[in-house]
Design an enzyme around this catalytic site. Structure first.
Site, mmCIF file in Angstrom:
data_model
loop_
_atom_site.group_PDB
_atom_site.id
_atom_site.type_symbol
_atom_site.label_atom_id
_atom_site.label_comp_id
_atom_site.label_asym_id
_atom_site.label_seq_id
_atom_site.Cartn_x
_atom_site.Cartn_y
_atom_site.Cartn_z
ATOM 1 N N GLY A 39 38.350 7.200 -17.368
ATOM 2 C CA GLY A 39 37.549 7.253 -16.164
ATOM 3 C C GLY A 39 38.354 7.547 -14.920
ATOM 4 N N ASN A 68 32.059 7.668 -23.178
ATOM 5 C CA ASN A 68 33.001 8.117 -22.152
ATOM 6 C C ASN A 68 32.385 9.139 -21.197
ATOM 7 O OD1 ASN A 68 35.650 8.318 -24.638
ATOM 8 N ND2 ASN A 68 34.974 6.546 -23.470
ATOM 9 N N LEU A 69 31.387 9.879 -21.665
ATOM 10 C CA LEU A 69 30.908 11.045 -20.924
ATOM 11 C C LEU A 69 30.236 10.674 -19.605
ATOM 12 C CD1 LEU A 69 29.469 13.172 -23.873
ATOM 13 C CD2 LEU A 69 31.809 13.086 -22.971
ATOM 14 N N LYS A 84 41.808 12.670 -26.742
ATOM 15 C CA LYS A 84 41.660 12.810 -25.296
ATOM 16 C C LYS A 84 42.817 13.593 -24.689
ATOM 17 C CE LYS A 84 38.869 8.733 -24.195
ATOM 18 N NZ LYS A 84 38.795 7.511 -23.364
ATOM 19 N N ASP A 128 43.887 0.960 -18.583
ATOM 20 C CA ASP A 128 42.828 -0.038 -18.429
ATOM 21 C C ASP A 128 43.214 -1.439 -18.892
ATOM 22 O OD1 ASP A 128 42.942 0.349 -21.127
ATOM 23 O OD2 ASP A 128 40.845 0.916 -21.395
ATOM 24 N N CYS A 171 57.291 -3.765 -6.323
ATOM 25 C CA CYS A 171 56.771 -3.036 -7.475
ATOM 26 C C CYS A 171 55.400 -3.622 -7.835
ATOM 27 C CB CYS A 171 57.724 -3.102 -8.660
ATOM 28 S SG CYS A 171 57.821 -4.722 -9.486
ATOM 29 N N CYS A 174 55.383 -7.277 -8.684
ATOM 30 C CA CYS A 174 55.405 -8.165 -7.517
ATOM 31 C C CYS A 174 53.989 -8.539 -7.100
ATOM 32 C CB CYS A 174 56.107 -7.491 -6.339
ATOM 33 S SG CYS A 174 57.880 -7.223 -6.528
ATOM 34 N N CYS A 188 35.783 -2.174 -19.199
ATOM 35 C CA CYS A 188 34.546 -1.629 -18.661
ATOM 36 C C CYS A 188 33.421 -1.723 -19.684
ATOM 37 C CB CYS A 188 34.754 -0.191 -18.190
ATOM 38 S SG CYS A 188 35.232 0.966 -19.468
ATOM 39 N N CYS A 249 61.120 -11.394 -8.771
ATOM 40 C CA CYS A 249 60.482 -10.487 -9.729
ATOM 41 C C CYS A 249 61.484 -10.064 -10.794
ATOM 42 C CB CYS A 249 59.935 -9.263 -9.006
ATOM 43 S SG CYS A 249 59.258 -7.997 -10.100
#
Length: 254
Positions: A39, A68-69, A84, A128, A171, A174, A188, A249
């Site tokens: 996405g 996905n479309l 993909k 994701d 970064c 952090c 999603c 960090c």
């Protein structure tokens, strides 16, 4: 130098004082690694290609699914069940054969991220899950490669440029800390997502990526390191917060 056909193609960029011919030449000589062709990655790839980025690597280990479309704009019905990364590369080749596009049908993790990122001028991460995002961020710090990150959850979006390899810059780790290295996180598929909002966050991410690539050669080139843009798609609204470097960090601190 830009050939006459490339001058015609990018004429609307070149007449912008903030980009100009020098900026367009920089984009043509730049290499970007795109993490994810979903996405976020689909519209990002379209606008990276439209901007004239000279070399684009697309990394994604998934196949196209009918679900996905609704938001992954480079795919169509005929692409279902295909890789993909491969289909994304095919889209770029049709759109602009002058771009060197490399598909990588691979899942990025802490073991392979640095090797895949090496040699690129910038990474745009549209993955994701936090485990991938943190592996990519850590590899960017170690490889001294700038990172543009775009994340979306329901109607909330986050976009930022990070340069944790620089002594005074944060970064991505952090920002989120170490608690999200695990694979489990909301998706999603669980929460839902509106395609238009993902596209909004994605194209803003490309805008921020272009700022990094044009740094030092064009007026648009203000990387805005560590400035996290928070998007609210329901209001709609956007606000900015500054991410401070964490001296503890484990990726970029101390």
């Amino acid at each position: 130098m830009l050939t006459p056909d490339r001058l015609d193609r990018f004429a609307r960029h070149i007449v912008l004082p903030e980009i100009g011919g020098t900026g367009q030449v920089r984009l043509a000589s730049s290499s970007v690694m795109l993490i994810g062709a979903g996405g976020v990655g689909s519209p990002a790839l379209q606008y990276l290609a439209a901007a004239g980025i000279g070399r684009i690597t697309v990394a994604d280990c998934d196949d196209v699914d009918a679900s996905n479309l609704q938001r992954q704009t480079i795919f169509n019905q005929a692409d279902i069940a295909a890789s993909k990364a491969e289909r994304a590369a095919d889209w770029v080749r049709r759109f602009d054969p002058a771009i060197n596009v490399v598909p990588r049908n691979v899942r990025i993790d802490a073991d392979n991220a640095a090797g895949l990122i090496a040699g690129h001028d910038l990474v745009l991460d549209g993955s994701d899950n936090f485990a991938t995002r943190l592996a990519v961020s850590d590899a960017c710090v170690a490889s001294r490669v700038p990172l543009t990150t775009v994340a979306v959850g329901r109607f909330q979006g986050q976009v930022a440029n990070f340069a944790g390899h620089l002594p005074d810059q944060a970064c991505y780790r952090c920002w989120v800390g170490d608690a999200f290295d695990a694979e489990d996180c909301d998706t999603c598929a669980d929460q839902g997502v509106l395609g238009a909002f993902v596209g909004m966050a994605s194209t803003l991410g490309v805008m921020q990526a272009l700022r990094v690539l044009l740094d030092g050669v064009a007026d648009l080139g203000d990387p805005q390191w560590g400035k996290l843009l928070l998007l609210d798609g329901l209001k709609p609204a956007m606000r900015t917060i500054a991410v401070a470097k964490d001296p503890t960090c484990r990726a970029c601190g101390g």
